[in-house]
Write a protein that holds these residues in place. Sequence first.
Motif, PDB file in Angstrom:
ATOM      1  N   GLY A 177      10.978 -32.801  31.333  1.00 47.75           N
ATOM      2  CA  GLY A 177      11.792 -31.618  31.096  1.00 47.75           C
ATOM      3  C   GLY A 177      10.960 -30.488  30.538  1.00 47.75           C
ATOM      4  O   GLY A 177      11.331 -29.309  30.651  1.00 47.75           O
ATOM      5  N   ILE A 178       9.838 -30.841  29.901  1.00 49.65           N
ATOM      6  CA  ILE A 178       8.813 -29.873  29.507  1.00 49.65           C
ATOM      7  C   ILE A 178       7.471 -30.419  29.981  1.00 49.65           C
ATOM      8  O   ILE A 178       7.319 -31.620  30.197  1.00 49.65           O
ATOM      9  CB  ILE A 178       8.775 -29.620  27.982  1.00 49.65           C
ATOM     10  CG1 ILE A 178       8.517 -30.934  27.216  1.00 49.65           C
ATOM     11  CG2 ILE A 178      10.060 -28.964  27.517  1.00 49.65           C
ATOM     12  CD1 ILE A 178       8.349 -30.738  25.718  1.00 49.65           C
ATOM     13  N   GLY A 179       6.512 -29.527  30.143  1.00 47.58           N
ATOM     14  CA  GLY A 179       5.192 -29.940  30.588  1.00 47.58           C
ATOM     15  C   GLY A 179       4.355 -30.508  29.461  1.00 47.58           C
ATOM     16  O   GLY A 179       4.675 -30.362  28.278  1.00 47.58           O
ATOM     17  N   VAL A 180       3.262 -31.149  29.829  1.00 48.10           N
ATOM     18  CA  VAL A 180       2.379 -31.773  28.851  1.00 48.10           C
ATOM     19  C   VAL A 180       1.814 -30.745  27.877  1.00 48.10           C
ATOM     20  O   VAL A 180       1.761 -30.985  26.664  1.00 48.10           O
ATOM     21  CB  VAL A 180       1.248 -32.533  29.568  1.00 48.10           C
ATOM     22  CG1 VAL A 180       0.197 -33.000  28.567  1.00 48.10           C
ATOM     23  CG2 VAL A 180       1.810 -33.724  30.334  1.00 48.10           C
ATOM     24  N   GLU A 181       1.406 -29.589  28.370  1.00 47.27           N
ATOM     25  CA  GLU A 181       0.805 -28.589  27.482  1.00 47.27           C
ATOM     26  C   GLU A 181       1.808 -28.081  26.460  1.00 47.27           C
ATOM     27  O   GLU A 181       1.470 -27.882  25.289  1.00 47.27           O
ATOM     28  CB  GLU A 181       0.222 -27.437  28.303  1.00 47.27           C
ATOM     29  CG  GLU A 181      -0.983 -27.836  29.146  1.00 47.27           C
ATOM     30  CD  GLU A 181      -2.055 -28.551  28.327  1.00 47.27           C
ATOM     31  OE1 GLU A 181      -2.393 -28.053  27.226  1.00 47.27           O
ATOM     32  OE2 GLU A 181      -2.540 -29.603  28.778  1.00 47.27           O
ATOM     33  N   GLU A 182       3.042 -27.848  26.894  1.00 46.64           N
ATOM     34  CA  GLU A 182       4.067 -27.416  25.941  1.00 46.64           C
ATOM     35  C   GLU A 182       4.329 -28.505  24.914  1.00 46.64           C
ATOM     36  O   GLU A 182       4.471 -28.225  23.713  1.00 46.64           O
ATOM     37  CB  GLU A 182       5.359 -27.053  26.663  1.00 46.64           C
ATOM     38  CG  GLU A 182       6.465 -26.572  25.722  1.00 46.64           C
ATOM     39  CD  GLU A 182       7.740 -26.161  26.417  1.00 46.64           C
ATOM     40  OE1 GLU A 182       8.737 -25.913  25.709  1.00 46.64           O
ATOM     41  OE2 GLU A 182       7.748 -26.089  27.664  1.00 46.64           O
TER      42      GLU A 182
END
Length: 276
Positions: free
Chosen positions: A246-251
């Motif tokens: 639901g969110i990316g790894v960097e976020e």
Amino acid sequence: MSIFGPVVDVRPLFPRERQAMLGLLGALSPADWARATVCPGWDVHDVAAHVLNDYMRRLSGARDGHAGAVFADDETLPAYLARTNEEFVRAARQLSPRLLVELLEQLGPQLDAVWAAHDLEAPAGLNVSWAATDVDSPGWLDVGREYTEFWVHQQQVRDAVSLPGATEPELMAPVLDIFARALPFTLRAHDRPEGTVADLEVLGPAGGRWSAAWRAGRWRMDAPGGEAAAHVSMDQDTFWRLATRGIGVEEARARVKASGDPELTAAMTTLLAVVA
């Protein structure tokens, strides 16, 4: 204890999660049903139809022994799931929201009965590939995976229509517990000395602490405690969104606190608990 850790029995929670989902869907306006979700190309109606597809697929397979759609030549599991899920959702666009809700109401208790008859310690009907690919999953992990699927799709609808809910610890904590069982598979590429421990801490009312240890040539779930070579901490909202992309790894990494072995902490912040 198996490499997957202690048993989590989510079976009593299916009716409660479904009641929350049906209450949510029953409160939606016609415009809400058309709102976009985080699932690419799918609106709220499509996500509800996908949940119905999950109900029907598991009833057909686990109850009726139906094999379902066949794989195309050289089709991977993620590609197969993406294709068959999209095919069902497209066909279900012909169904009214009222009919979708009625079908979920009628089929849900039948699926509850299937789960109630499950032997949690027996091999799973469907292995959980994000937890291990070389060891059969236990039945409880398969059932738990299905519970997380329904809960996450409910949250995706809630996000789309700005109606939060179903995050009380009784409903949410088992989702996080099941997702944490992806930890050994997440660390699989990083051999370490015998007894090395990696800790995951999830903060919030539904959170907890989980550990994986390198023992007998592989990572395994382990009882928390003792000194960890790597520690990652994040809040419960970040964790479930990271685990389902639901969110990316960097976020996610911008939201976590990490210490210790940098290779292990980097791997832990890519944890994935869906087929992708």
